[in-house]
Design an enzyme around this catalytic site. Structure first.
Site, short mmCIF file in Angstrom:
data_model
loop_
_atom_site.label_atom_id
_atom_site.label_comp_id
_atom_site.label_asym_id
_atom_site.label_seq_id
_atom_site.Cartn_x
_atom_site.Cartn_y
_atom_site.Cartn_z
N ASP A 88 59.20 -4.23 29.19
CA ASP A 88 59.12 -3.74 27.81
C ASP A 88 58.00 -4.47 27.09
O ASP A 88 57.56 -5.56 27.51
CB ASP A 88 60.44 -3.92 27.08
CG ASP A 88 60.86 -5.39 26.92
OD1 ASP A 88 60.67 -6.17 27.88
OD2 ASP A 88 61.39 -5.75 25.85
N GLU A 153 63.29 -7.91 26.94
CA GLU A 153 62.84 -9.27 26.62
C GLU A 153 62.34 -9.37 25.19
O GLU A 153 62.56 -10.38 24.51
CB GLU A 153 61.75 -9.70 27.60
CG GLU A 153 61.47 -11.20 27.61
CD GLU A 153 60.42 -11.64 26.57
OE1 GLU A 153 60.31 -12.86 26.34
OE2 GLU A 153 59.74 -10.75 26.02
#
Length: 457
Positions: A88, A153
Site C-alpha cells: 500500500d 502499513e
C-alpha cells in the site's frame, strides 16, 4: 560472475517493467475509494510468487486489506528468512506538485519517479526478484524463505499483528528481512539497527456551540483556536525538552560508545541545511542533529485546523479547533503509556472555558537489533561485496512498528536492509528511487542469501 548475478544483469529491463506494473496501481490504503486497487496490488504479488513455483502461496483475507504469503523450504537445517514488505502507498496529494503523474512511473536522471517507488514497492520487490534469479538460473536457493506482504502499513497495520499471532507457527523464522529504510547517503550502504517508535494523537478543543461573530463575541468568549495554540506552545520548553510529566522516565540514555559512533558518521550539517532550504536547525539542547533526528524522542504537530479557510476574510470566532500530534519514541518508551501521559497532561492544562477531547490513533514500539547478530553481519558483508564499500550502521528516526511486534511475537530480530535515500521524498510529491539501487538491491539481497549459511555456523 555467478549464474545468479548473470541472470540479474541480463534481466534488468524485465525487472524494471515488472516494477512499473505494480507502481501503476494506485493502492492507497487511506482511501476506501481505492479498495479495488489495493486488492489488485495484492493480486500482482500473488502472481509474482506463484510464477516462482514456491511450496505455498496464499492470499489471506483480513478484516481490512489482504495479506500475501509465500514460502519455499529448501533444507530445515538452514536458516529461515521471513521477508516483510507493504504494497500500500500514501496518497499522492498535492498532485499538482508532481512533475509527472504519480502513478505513471517515469525515469529521469537515473531515478524512478512514482508513488511507492521507494516506500515500499520498489525496495521490497528486490527480494522477490532475488529469489527469482536463483530459481530461473537453475541455482539452488541456499536458505529457507517466507514472504509476507501487507496492504495496511500506511494506516498503522491494524490487522497485521493479529495475523502474526494467529499464524505464529506458519511465520516461524530465524530473522526478518525488511527493506523500508534508507541508506545514510548516496553510494553509502547502510544498515539500520534501531528505529524510533510512535504515539500518534489527535486533540480537539471545543468552545461555543457554534461559530460566532468575532466583533460581537470577541473578548468575551474564549477562542478554541487561541486556546489550542497556547496549549501546544506549552508542550516544549525553549531548550526543546518535552514538558509532559513522566515523558522521559523510561528513556534509555545514549551510551558514550553510541555517541562516538554518531560523531564518526559522514554528516555535513551545512549541506543538510542547504538541501532543506534552511538557515538554521533546531532541536533538543545538548544533542547533535543526527542524535536528535534518530535517537531522541520528539513531539511534533502534524496538522492544525480551525475557523474559516476560504478565500478572502470572514470575521469568525470558531467553535472548534484541532491538531494532530505525533511523538517519536526511543527505547524503552511504551506508546500506550506515552499516549496516557499525553492525554492526562493535555487535559490538565486546558482552561475551564473549553472542552478538550483527545483521541489516540496508531502507535508502535521502538526497536533495536543486536549488532552481534549473525544475520546483521551477513547483511553487512553482502552490502560490502555489491557496493564495494563497507556499510555504516546507524539508527533511524522513522518508525516501522511491526519490527518490534516481530520480535515480541515471533522472537525474531529484524535486518533493515534499506536501498533508498532520505532524499527520496517518500510521502511527498515526486517520490523517487534510484534505478541503480533497485538493481543493486536485487544483487545485495541475492548475495545476502548466499552468505547467510556461512555466518550461521
Amino acid at each position: 560472475m555467478s549464474a545468479v548475478q548473470e541472470y540479474i544483469e541480463s534481466n534488468k529491463e524485465k525487472f524494471k517493467e515488472e516494477l512499473f506494473e505494480i507502481l501503476r496501481i494506485p493502492s492507497i490504503s487511506t482511501s476506501s475509494a481505492h479498495k479495488q486497487h489495493v486488492g489488485k496490488a495484492a493480486d500482482f504479488l500473488v502472481d509474482q510468487l506463484e510464477s516462482l513455483d514456491l511450496d505455498r502461496v496464499t492470499r489471506f483475507k483480513t478484516d481490512g486489506n489482504p495479506i500475501v504469503y509465500g514460502e519455499l523450504t529448501t533444507d530445515p537445517e538452514k536458516p529461515t528468512v521471513l521477508v516483510y514488505g507493504h504494497y500500500d502507498v500514501q496518497p499522492p496529494d498535492p498532485e499538482d506538485l508532481w512533475d509527472t503523474p504519480p502513478f505513471e512511473p517515469t525515469v529521469r536522471n537515473g531515478d524512478i519517479y512514482a508513488r511507492g517507488a521507494s516506500d515500499d514497492k520498489g525496495q521490497s520487490f528486490t527480494h522477490v526478484k532475488a529469489l527469482e534469479s536463483y530459481i530461473k538460473s537453475g541455482t539452488d536457493f541456499p536458505v529457507n524463505i517466507k514472504y509476507i506482504f501487507e496492504g495496511e502499513e500506511e494506516v498503522g497495520s491494524p490487522n497485521l499483528v493479529p495475523f502474526i499471532k494467529e499464524h505464529r507457527e506458519l511465520l516461524e523464522c530465524d530473522m526478518v528481512l525488511i527493506s523500508d529504510t534508507a541508506m545514510f547517503a548516496e553510494d553509502t550502504p547502510s544498515i539500520t539497527y534501531g528505529l524510533r517508535g510512535l504515539a500518534y494523537m489527535e486533540v480537539e478543543v471545543i468552545g461555543p456551540n457554534r461559530d460566532l461573530h468575532s466583533g460581537v463575541y470577541g473578548g468575551a468568549v474564549d477562542n478554541p483556536a487561541n486556546v489550542l495554540s497556547e496549549m501546544i506552545a506549552q508542550l516544549r520548553d525553549e531548550d526543546g525538552r518535552i514538558q509532559i510529566p513522566g515523558f522521559y522516565d523510561a528513556v534509555k540514555p545514549l551510551t558514550e560508545k553510541e555517541r562516538e559512533a554518531y560523531r564518526n558518521l559522514p554528516f555535513d550539517e551545512e549541506e543538510y541545511k542547504d538541501k532543506l532550504g534552511l538557515k538554521a536547525l533546531n532541536g533538543e539542547k545538548g544533542y547533535s542533529t543526527l542524535e536528535r533526528a534518530s535517537a531522541r524522542p520528539t513531539l511534533d504537530v502534524n496538522g492544525l485546523w480551525s475557523g474559516y479557510q476560504g478565500e478572502g476574510a470572514k470575521t469568525v470566532l470558531p467553535s472548534k479547533a484541532g491538531a494532530k500530534i505525533s511523538m517519536r519514541l526511543v527505547p524503552d518508551q511504551d506508546p500506550k503509556e506515552i499516549a496516557k501521559l499525553f492525554t492526562e497532561h493535555i487535559q490538565s492544562i486546558a482552561p475551564e472555558t473549553v472542552t478538550v477531547e483527545v483521541t489516540e490513533h496508531h502507535g508502535g514500539h521502538p526497536s533495536i537489533t543486536d549488532l552481534s547478530f549473525y544475520g546483521l553481519k551477513a547483511a553487512g558483508k553482502a552490502f560490502e561485496e555489491v557496493y564495494q564499500k563497507e556499510p555504516l550502521f546507524a539508527r533511524e528516526g522513522g518508525s516501522i512498528p511491526i519490527v518490534a511486534d516481530f520480535q515480541k511475537v515471533l522472537g525474531a530480530q529484524s535486518i533493515l536492509m534499506g536501498f533508498g535515500l532520505n532524499s527520496d521524498a517518500i510521502h511527498s510529491p515526486n517520490e523517487k528511487f534510484a534505478l541503480k539501487d533497485f538493481y543493486r538491491g536485487i544483487k545485495t539481497s541475492a548475495k545476502f542469501f548466499e552468505l547467510l549459511p556461512e555466518y550461521s555456523e
